[in-house]
Design an enzyme around this catalytic site. Structure first.
Site, PDB file in Angstrom:
ATOM      1  N   HIS A  11       6.983   0.119  34.715  1.00 15.77           N
ATOM      2  CA  HIS A  11       8.352   0.218  34.532  1.00 15.77           C
ATOM      3  C   HIS A  11       9.183   0.203  36.015  1.00 15.77           C
ATOM      4  O   HIS A  11       8.712   0.441  37.176  1.00 15.77           O
ATOM      5  CB  HIS A  11       8.918   1.642  33.755  1.00 15.77           C
ATOM      6  CG  HIS A  11       8.393   2.651  34.832  1.00 15.77           C
ATOM      7  ND1 HIS A  11       9.192   3.438  35.533  1.00 15.77           N
ATOM      8  CD2 HIS A  11       7.435   3.472  34.308  1.00 15.77           C
ATOM      9  CE1 HIS A  11       8.299   4.056  36.115  1.00 15.77           C
ATOM     10  NE2 HIS A  11       7.542   4.529  35.343  1.00 15.77           N
ATOM     11  N   GLU A  84       2.556   7.893  30.139  1.00 16.97           N
ATOM     12  CA  GLU A  84       2.049   8.126  31.304  1.00 16.97           C
ATOM     13  C   GLU A  84       1.180   9.336  31.212  1.00 16.97           C
ATOM     14  O   GLU A  84       1.036  10.097  30.037  1.00 16.97           O
ATOM     15  CB  GLU A  84       3.037   8.625  32.183  1.00 16.97           C
ATOM     16  CG  GLU A  84       2.603   9.149  33.776  1.00 16.97           C
ATOM     17  CD  GLU A  84       1.855   7.864  34.429  1.00 16.97           C
ATOM     18  OE1 GLU A  84       0.831   7.707  33.858  1.00 16.97           O
ATOM     19  OE2 GLU A  84       2.366   7.657  35.388  1.00 16.97           O
TER      20      GLU A  84
END
Length: 209
Positions: A11, A84
């Protein structure tokens, strides 16, 4: 038939990235720089002939993926298994704060050791198994190229597992940069690393990693 190619795309930047904070699974959005990085990278990735897109369900990954699908008209599937690393008590703290409070554990984590971050977080082995399994599951029905949009630690741990390297090999790889990607190509029953930390100039402006 499983995918012939998998692109692992990190990202764009967030305020936590810019500040040096551990995000973990906190849902931190892209900042202005991150949105620009995502747009620059998306323009390049749109030429790769991507057949399917899947992203972590955290906003920074979803919004990065949408920068791509806004150009291609494709749908984005989301999967919490691509989130994550869960970093326990470290989440939300500055890297300097973590180093002061957990000096040996932080040094080991930064060095690529398979420690449990933030006392209750996931080890790299656990993280790699989770992410690699998710990538393999989504690659299964794709005949061409799968784009996976995720997070730095998670993508690196998954990559190491997918190419069959030991967990400790993570320490030999630089961190995934914001807006950059790696490319895995199918080779026999497994995967081979073709590119790592690739990205256009526009994705490098302000990148962390």
């Amino acid at each position: 038939m499983s995918a012939r190619r998998v692109v692992l795309w990190r990202h764009g930047r967030t305020t936590f990235n810019a500040q040096g904070r551990m995000q973990g699974q906190l849902d931190v959005p892209l900042d202005d720089v991150g949105r620009a990085q995502a747009a620059a990278a998306a323009a390049h990735l749109a030429d790769l002939g991507v057949d399917a897109v899947v992203a972590s369900d955290l906003a920074r990954a979803v919004d990065t993926a949408r920068a791509f699908t806004a150009l291609t008209g494709q749908d984005v599937r989301t999967d919490p298994a691509l989130r994550e690393v869960f970093a326990g008590a470290w989440q939300g703290l500055l890297s300097t704060e973590i180093a002061q409070r957990w000096p040996s554990e932080h040094a080991a984590w930064r060095g690529g050791d398979d420690v449990r971050p933030g006392e209750t977080g996931e080890t790299r082995a656990e993280l790699g198994e989770r992410v690699a399994a998710a990538v393999a599951r989504h690659a299964g029905p794709v005949e061409g190229t799968l784009l996976v949009v995720g997070h730095g630690a998670a993508l690196k741990a998954g990559l190491v597992r997918l190419v069959g390297l030991p967990v400790q090999a993570a320490g030999a790889l630089a961190g995934f940069r914001n807006g950059h990607w790696a490319v895995l190509a199918a080779r026999g029953p497994g995967w081979a690393l073709e590119e790592y930390n690739a990205g256009p100039a526009g994705a490098s402006v302000g990148a962390e990693g």
